[in-house]
Design an enzyme around this catalytic site. Structure first.
Site, PDB file in Angstrom:
ATOM      1  N   VAL A  55       0.840  -1.199   0.000  1.00  0.00           N
ATOM      2  CA  VAL A  55       0.000   0.000   0.000  1.00  0.00           C
ATOM      3  C   VAL A  55       0.881   1.259   0.000  1.00  0.00           C
ATOM      4  CG1 VAL A  55      -0.370   0.052   2.509  1.00  0.00           C
ATOM      5  CG2 VAL A  55      -2.095   0.965   1.021  1.00  0.00           C
ATOM      6  N   ASP A  56       2.032   1.215   0.620  1.00  0.00           N
ATOM      7  CA  ASP A  56       2.984   2.338   0.645  1.00  0.00           C
ATOM      8  C   ASP A  56       3.397   2.700  -0.788  1.00  0.00           C
ATOM      9  OD1 ASP A  56       4.726   4.211   1.673  1.00  0.00           O
ATOM     10  OD2 ASP A  56       6.077   2.775   2.642  1.00  0.00           O
ATOM     11  N   SER A  85       0.179  -3.879   8.706  1.00  0.00           N
ATOM     12  CA  SER A  85       1.083  -4.970   9.149  1.00  0.00           C
ATOM     13  C   SER A  85       0.740  -6.369   8.620  1.00  0.00           C
ATOM     14  CB  SER A  85       1.179  -5.061  10.687  1.00  0.00           C
ATOM     15  OG  SER A  85       2.010  -4.049  11.213  1.00  0.00           O
TER      16      SER A  85
HETATM   17  N1  AR6 Z   1      -5.159  -0.392  -1.077  1.00  0.00           N
HETATM   18  C1  AR6 Z   1      -5.505  -1.051   0.057  1.00  0.00           C
HETATM   19  N2  AR6 Z   1      -4.786  -2.068   0.570  1.00  0.00           N
HETATM   20  C2  AR6 Z   1      -3.667  -2.443  -0.095  1.00  0.00           C
HETATM   21  C3  AR6 Z   1      -3.225  -1.808  -1.286  1.00  0.00           C
HETATM   22  C4  AR6 Z   1      -4.029  -0.738  -1.777  1.00  0.00           C
HETATM   23  N3  AR6 Z   1      -3.701  -0.071  -2.878  1.00  0.00           N
HETATM   24  N4  AR6 Z   1      -2.080  -2.420  -1.690  1.00  0.00           N
HETATM   25  C5  AR6 Z   1      -1.811  -3.410  -0.797  1.00  0.00           C
HETATM   26  N5  AR6 Z   1      -2.772  -3.431   0.154  1.00  0.00           N
HETATM   27  P1  AR6 Z   1       1.580  -3.991   3.163  1.00  0.00           P
HETATM   28  P2  AR6 Z   1       2.611  -3.934   5.946  1.00  0.00           P
HETATM   29  C6  AR6 Z   1      -2.925  -4.323   1.334  1.00  0.00           C
HETATM   30  O1  AR6 Z   1       2.605  -4.993   2.784  1.00  0.00           O
HETATM   31  O2  AR6 Z   1       2.352  -5.380   6.140  1.00  0.00           O
HETATM   32  C7  AR6 Z   1       5.939  -1.713   2.609  1.00  0.00           C
HETATM   33  O3  AR6 Z   1       7.045  -2.043   1.822  1.00  0.00           O
HETATM   34  C8  AR6 Z   1      -2.167  -5.619   1.355  1.00  0.00           C
HETATM   35  O4  AR6 Z   1      -2.833  -6.584   0.530  1.00  0.00           O
HETATM   36  O5  AR6 Z   1       1.317  -2.840   2.261  1.00  0.00           O
HETATM   37  O6  AR6 Z   1       2.226  -2.972   7.042  1.00  0.00           O
HETATM   38  C9  AR6 Z   1       6.227  -0.586   3.582  1.00  0.00           C
HETATM   39  O7  AR6 Z   1       7.151   0.336   3.045  1.00  0.00           O
HETATM   40  C10 AR6 Z   1      -2.246  -5.966   2.837  1.00  0.00           C
HETATM   41  O8  AR6 Z   1      -3.538  -6.539   3.129  1.00  0.00           O
HETATM   42  O9  AR6 Z   1       1.929  -3.308   4.622  1.00  0.00           O
HETATM   43  C11 AR6 Z   1       6.774  -1.300   4.769  1.00  0.00           C
HETATM   44  O10 AR6 Z   1       8.160  -1.550   4.633  1.00  0.00           O
HETATM   45  C12 AR6 Z   1      -2.181  -4.595   3.519  1.00  0.00           C
HETATM   46  O11 AR6 Z   1      -2.437  -3.639   2.484  1.00  0.00           O
HETATM   47  C13 AR6 Z   1       6.021  -2.600   4.788  1.00  0.00           C
HETATM   48  O12 AR6 Z   1       5.622  -2.834   3.437  1.00  0.00           O
HETATM   49  C14 AR6 Z   1      -0.861  -4.265   4.176  1.00  0.00           C
HETATM   50  O13 AR6 Z   1       0.220  -4.784   3.421  1.00  0.00           O
HETATM   51  C15 AR6 Z   1       4.768  -2.529   5.636  1.00  0.00           C
HETATM   52  O14 AR6 Z   1       4.162  -3.787   5.678  1.00  0.00           O
END
Ligand code: AR6
Length: 182
Positions: free
Chosen positions: A39-40, A125
């Site tokens: 998502v970032d 997370s």
């Molecule tokens: N909209 C909504 N949810 C999303 C989107 C979107 N566009 N894209 C992904 N997700 P993650 P974390 C979901 O990995 O575990 C990054 O590299 C995804 O399917 O984004 O907190 C950061 O820079 C999942 O359900 O975040 C950090 O280093 C959720 O968002 C690290 O990842 C969270 O997945 C953070 O890891």
């Protein structure tokens, strides 16, 4: 799925958080605020370079796990991006539940301080950081529900925008358990 909590709406939706028309969207960031995947990555791609520029200028030391910081939202429809740092899951006995709850609570406080009446959260997370989604969903929803019940000044709408079916289902089950509604 939608429930009322003390005059505010708590809603679960499936979709892409970058497309939300709300006052603030929350990012699942890392403690260096350095950008990344998931998502970032999506937020920085859709919002454009202004967001990273502001992060570097205002928060050069990053943000501790369990906390959050605010920037503008560049090209996004939202007014603000709240960059929240959830914990990396390491078995659940390293303070992960408290840190996850604190990331949500701080985000809600910042949204309220910035006058936001609507906020959208992703599932912090549970992607790269490996937090089991059922547990994370309970903590996320419980923290939001407590905030909406206890704070006088609070958003009118809190929406979880969940990217895939399994995540949506986990949140729907947890919300049903916690509220008896839905
Ligand atoms: N909209 C909504 N949810 C999303 C989107 C979107 N566009 N894209 C992904 N997700 P993650 P974390 C979901 O990995 O575990 C990054 O590299 C995804 O399917 O984004 O907190 C950061 O820079 C999942 O359900 O975040 C950090 O280093 C959720 O968002 C690290 O990842 C969270 O997945 C953070 O890891």
């Amino acid at each position: 799925m939608k429930v009322q909590i003390d005059g505010s709406v708590l809603e679960l939706a499936k979709g892409d958080i970058t497309q939300q028309e709300v006052d603030a969207i929350v990012n699942a960031a890392n403690s260096r605020l350095a950008g990344g995947g998931g998502v970032d990555g999506a937020i920085h791609r859709a919002g454009g370079p202004e967001i990273m520029k502001e992060l570097r200028a205002r928060y050069p030391n990053g943000c501790p796990t369990g906390s959050a910081v605010v920037t503008g939202a560049g090209n996004l429809k939202a007014r603000y991006v709240i960059h929240a740092v959830g914990p990396i899951y390491r078995g659940g006995t390293h303070g992960e539940p408290e840190k996850l709850a604190s990331a949500y609570r701080t985000s809600l406080q910042l949204a309220t301080e910035h006058g936001c009446s609507s906020v959208a959260f992703p599932s912090i997370s549970t992607g790269a950081y490996g937090y089991p989604v059922g547990e994370a969903a309970r903590i996320a929803l419980q923290t939001v529900i407590e905030f909406l019940k206890n704070e006088g000044k609070k958003p009118q709408l809190v929406r979880f925008v969940l990217f895939d079916d399994a995540t949506y289902q986990a949140y729907a089950e947890a919300l049903k358990e916690l509220t008896g509604q839905g």
